[in-house]
Design a protein around this motif. Structure first.
Motif, PDB file in Angstrom:
ATOM      1  N   GLY A 168       0.808  -1.211   0.000  1.00 58.76           N
ATOM      2  CA  GLY A 168       0.000   0.000   0.000  1.00 58.76           C
ATOM      3  C   GLY A 168       0.838   1.256   0.000  1.00 58.76           C
ATOM      4  O   GLY A 168       0.540   2.225  -0.712  1.00 58.76           O
ATOM      5  N   ALA A 169       1.924   1.253   0.779  1.00 61.29           N
ATOM      6  CA  ALA A 169       2.822   2.407   0.817  1.00 61.29           C
ATOM      7  C   ALA A 169       3.465   2.642  -0.539  1.00 61.29           C
ATOM      8  O   ALA A 169       3.637   3.785  -0.982  1.00 61.29           O
ATOM      9  N   THR A 170       3.806   1.563  -1.235  1.00 60.77           N
ATOM     10  CA  THR A 170       4.386   1.685  -2.573  1.00 60.77           C
ATOM     11  C   THR A 170       3.396   2.333  -3.533  1.00 60.77           C
ATOM     12  O   THR A 170       3.760   3.207  -4.326  1.00 60.77           O
ATOM     13  N   ALA A 171       2.130   1.910  -3.455  1.00 61.76           N
ATOM     14  CA  ALA A 171       1.103   2.486  -4.328  1.00 61.76           C
ATOM     15  C   ALA A 171       0.878   3.965  -4.018  1.00 61.76           C
ATOM     16  O   ALA A 171       0.713   4.785  -4.930  1.00 61.76           O
ATOM     17  N   ILE A 172       0.871   4.315  -2.738  1.00 65.67           N
ATOM     18  CA  ILE A 172       0.663   5.713  -2.340  1.00 65.67           C
ATOM     19  C   ILE A 172       1.794   6.593  -2.861  1.00 65.67           C
ATOM     20  O   ILE A 172       1.561   7.651  -3.461  1.00 65.67           O
ATOM     21  N   VAL A 173       3.022   6.158  -2.641  1.00 59.87           N
ATOM     22  CA  VAL A 173       4.168   6.947  -3.092  1.00 59.87           C
ATOM     23  C   VAL A 173       4.181   7.060  -4.612  1.00 59.87           C
ATOM     24  O   VAL A 173       4.431   8.138  -5.175  1.00 59.87           O
ATOM     25  N   GLY A 174       3.880   5.952  -5.293  1.00 62.73           N
ATOM     26  CA  GLY A 174       3.817   5.997  -6.750  1.00 62.73           C
ATOM     27  C   GLY A 174       2.747   6.954  -7.240  1.00 62.73           C
ATOM     28  O   GLY A 174       2.957   7.711  -8.194  1.00 62.73           O
ATOM     29  N   GLY A 175       1.585   6.947  -6.569  1.00 60.18           N
ATOM     30  CA  GLY A 175       0.508   7.863  -6.931  1.00 60.18           C
ATOM     31  C   GLY A 175       0.897   9.311  -6.717  1.00 60.18           C
ATOM     32  O   GLY A 175       0.599  10.178  -7.556  1.00 60.18           O
ATOM     33  N   LEU A 176       1.567   9.588  -5.603  1.00 64.17           N
ATOM     34  CA  LEU A 176       2.021  10.957  -5.329  1.00 64.17           C
ATOM     35  C   LEU A 176       3.038  11.420  -6.360  1.00 64.17           C
ATOM     36  O   LEU A 176       3.039  12.584  -6.772  1.00 64.17           O
ATOM     37  N   MET A 177       3.893  10.507  -6.790  1.00 61.94           N
ATOM     38  CA  MET A 177       4.884  10.854  -7.801  1.00 61.94           C
ATOM     39  C   MET A 177       4.216  11.175  -9.133  1.00 61.94           C
ATOM     40  O   MET A 177       4.660  12.064  -9.869  1.00 61.94           O
ATOM     41  N   LEU A 178       3.128  10.474  -9.436  1.00 66.21           N
ATOM     42  CA  LEU A 178       2.382  10.773 -10.663  1.00 66.21           C
ATOM     43  C   LEU A 178       1.686  12.129 -10.560  1.00 66.21           C
ATOM     44  O   LEU A 178       1.696  12.916 -11.500  1.00 66.21           O
ATOM     45  N   LEU A 179       1.069  12.399  -9.409  1.00 68.18           N
ATOM     46  CA  LEU A 179       0.345  13.663  -9.230  1.00 68.18           C
ATOM     47  C   LEU A 179       1.273  14.868  -9.254  1.00 68.18           C
ATOM     48  O   LEU A 179       0.873  15.950  -9.696  1.00 68.18           O
ATOM     49  N   THR A 180       2.490  14.697  -8.765  1.00 67.74           N
ATOM     50  CA  THR A 180       3.435  15.815  -8.726  1.00 67.74           C
ATOM     51  C   THR A 180       4.302  15.885  -9.985  1.00 67.74           C
ATOM     52  O   THR A 180       5.242  16.692 -10.055  1.00 67.74           O
ATOM     53  N   SER A 181       3.971  15.015 -10.947  1.00 70.63           N
ATOM     54  CA  SER A 181       4.703  14.977 -12.224  1.00 70.63           C
ATOM     55  C   SER A 181       6.169  14.615 -12.059  1.00 70.63           C
ATOM     56  O   SER A 181       7.001  14.922 -12.922  1.00 70.63           O
ATOM     57  N   THR A 182       6.503  13.980 -10.938  1.00 72.54           N
ATOM     58  CA  THR A 182       7.863  13.485 -10.755  1.00 72.54           C
ATOM     59  C   THR A 182       8.148  12.386 -11.768  1.00 72.54           C
ATOM     60  O   THR A 182       9.255  12.257 -12.286  1.00 72.54           O
ATOM     61  N   ILE A 183       7.126  11.579 -12.018  1.00 75.64           N
ATOM     62  CA  ILE A 183       7.185  10.574 -13.069  1.00 75.64           C
ATOM     63  C   ILE A 183       5.895  10.642 -13.867  1.00 75.64           C
ATOM     64  O   ILE A 183       4.901  11.225 -13.423  1.00 75.64           O
ATOM     65  N   ALA A 184       5.896  10.042 -15.062  1.00 72.15           N
ATOM     66  CA  ALA A 184       4.702   9.923 -15.896  1.00 72.15           C
ATOM     67  C   ALA A 184       4.449   8.447 -16.163  1.00 72.15           C
ATOM     68  O   ALA A 184       5.329   7.608 -15.944  1.00 72.15           O
ATOM     69  N   LEU A 185       3.248   8.114 -16.615  1.00 69.13           N
ATOM     70  CA  LEU A 185       2.913   6.717 -16.854  1.00 69.13           C
ATOM     71  C   LEU A 185       3.875   6.053 -17.825  1.00 69.13           C
ATOM     72  O   LEU A 185       4.260   4.896 -17.639  1.00 69.13           O
ATOM     73  N   ASP A 186       4.265   6.769 -18.861  1.00 68.56           N
ATOM     74  CA  ASP A 186       5.174   6.187 -19.851  1.00 68.56           C
ATOM     75  C   ASP A 186       6.547   5.880 -19.275  1.00 68.56           C
ATOM     76  O   ASP A 186       7.285   5.065 -19.831  1.00 68.56           O
ATOM     77  N   ASP A 187       6.895   6.520 -18.156  1.00 66.21           N
ATOM     78  CA  ASP A 187       8.201   6.289 -17.545  1.00 66.21           C
ATOM     79  C   ASP A 187       8.342   4.877 -16.992  1.00 66.21           C
ATOM     80  O   ASP A 187       9.455   4.398 -16.771  1.00 66.21           O
ATOM     81  N   PHE A 188       7.218   4.200 -16.745  1.00 66.75           N
ATOM     82  CA  PHE A 188       7.285   2.873 -16.149  1.00 66.75           C
ATOM     83  C   PHE A 188       7.865   1.834 -17.107  1.00 66.75           C
ATOM     84  O   PHE A 188       8.111   0.698 -16.709  1.00 66.75           O
ATOM     85  N   SER A 189       8.084   2.216 -18.339  1.00 60.80           N
ATOM     86  CA  SER A 189       8.722   1.307 -19.288  1.00 60.80           C
ATOM     87  C   SER A 189      10.124   1.780 -19.644  1.00 60.80           C
ATOM     88  O   SER A 189      10.725   1.320 -20.603  1.00 60.80           O
ATOM     89  N   ARG A 190      10.651   2.705 -18.854  1.00 60.81           N
ATOM     90  CA  ARG A 190      11.965   3.271 -19.151  1.00 60.81           C
ATOM     91  C   ARG A 190      12.883   3.208 -17.935  1.00 60.81           C
ATOM     92  O   ARG A 190      12.439   3.102 -16.798  1.00 60.81           O
ATOM     93  N   ALA A 191      14.155   3.326 -18.200  1.00 64.21           N
ATOM     94  CA  ALA A 191      15.141   3.312 -17.114  1.00 64.21           C
ATOM     95  C   ALA A 191      15.067   4.567 -16.267  1.00 64.21           C
ATOM     96  O   ALA A 191      15.580   4.602 -15.158  1.00 64.21           O
TER      97      ALA A 191
END
Length: 206
Positions: A142-165
């Motif tokens: 759950g903590a992993t999902a929360i942090v990942g969601g926050l990173m998406l909301l803050t534009s730290t990462i984007a969905l397409d980044d999950f297939s990149r280094a």
């Protein structure tokens, strides 16, 4: 827009799984199963077509269909629920570990995630593990999902980044995400452990 929506979904489901993973196991794992199915379905479409993650209507349709299937199976059948929960948590933790130590996003991360997922799923069914173990694992997932969601909301990462280094390098350069993760895990374990019986096994809790 897709990153924002998935980010919100990840945070909501992550909070539910982190703080109430075992307390309301049957419903919570069904919701978690839907989230896993949504991402799996969309990921399969992306892998087959080469389109971006959740970038097409087909990706959303297949993702929602698989989400509904996984949710129903997880709600109705104990073995499916525990297998799905453990396998998905194991995959998340395995891939997160690879990212944490700086492994480049490639087949190694996927293989490690799958292997950890399989091991946890087999152990849960074969050994009739105590509910307290799922408390810890659900807090981690759950903590992993929360942090990942926050990173998406803050534009730290984007969905397409999950297939990149770039995902591993992005996380590596921002230590506070790890700090937030640790705080969430501890809070989740404490919140759940207060309301379950330590001697209950997973089947009894379900």
């Amino acid at each position: 827009m897709s990153s924002i929506l998935i980010g919100f979904i990840a945070i909501i489901i992550g909070i539910l799984f982190c703080f109430r993973g075992v307390v309301a196991m049957r419903v919570v794992i069904a919701v978690w199963g839907a989230f896993v199915g949504l991402n799996l379905g969309a990921g399969l479409v992306s892998a087959v077509t080469g389109d971006g993650f959740f970038s097409t209507a087909v990706g959303w349709i297949v993702g929602i269909a698989v989400a509904i299937l996984f949710a129903l199976l997880a709600y109705l059948y104990y073995a499916v629920a525990v297998t799905l929960a453990m396998a998905s948590i194991g995959f998340v933790l395995g891939t997160a570990l690879m990212a944490a130590i700086g492994v480049t996003w490639n087949w190694v991360i996927i293989v490690v995630g799958v292997l950890v997922g399989i091991l946890l799923a087999v152990a849960a069914i074969a050994l009739n593990l105590p509910a307290l173990l799922l408390v810890v694992l659900s807090a981690l997932g759950g903590a992993t999902a929360i942090v990942g969601g926050l990173m998406l909301l803050t534009s730290t990462i984007a969905l397409d980044d999950f297939s990149r280094a770039s995902v591993t390098s992005t996380i590596g350069h921002h230590w506070w995400w790890y700090a937030a993760y640790i705080v969430l895990v501890i809070a989740g374990v404490v919140a759940q452990a207060r309301v379950i019986g330590r001697d209950q096994d997973l089947h009894q809790q379900w």
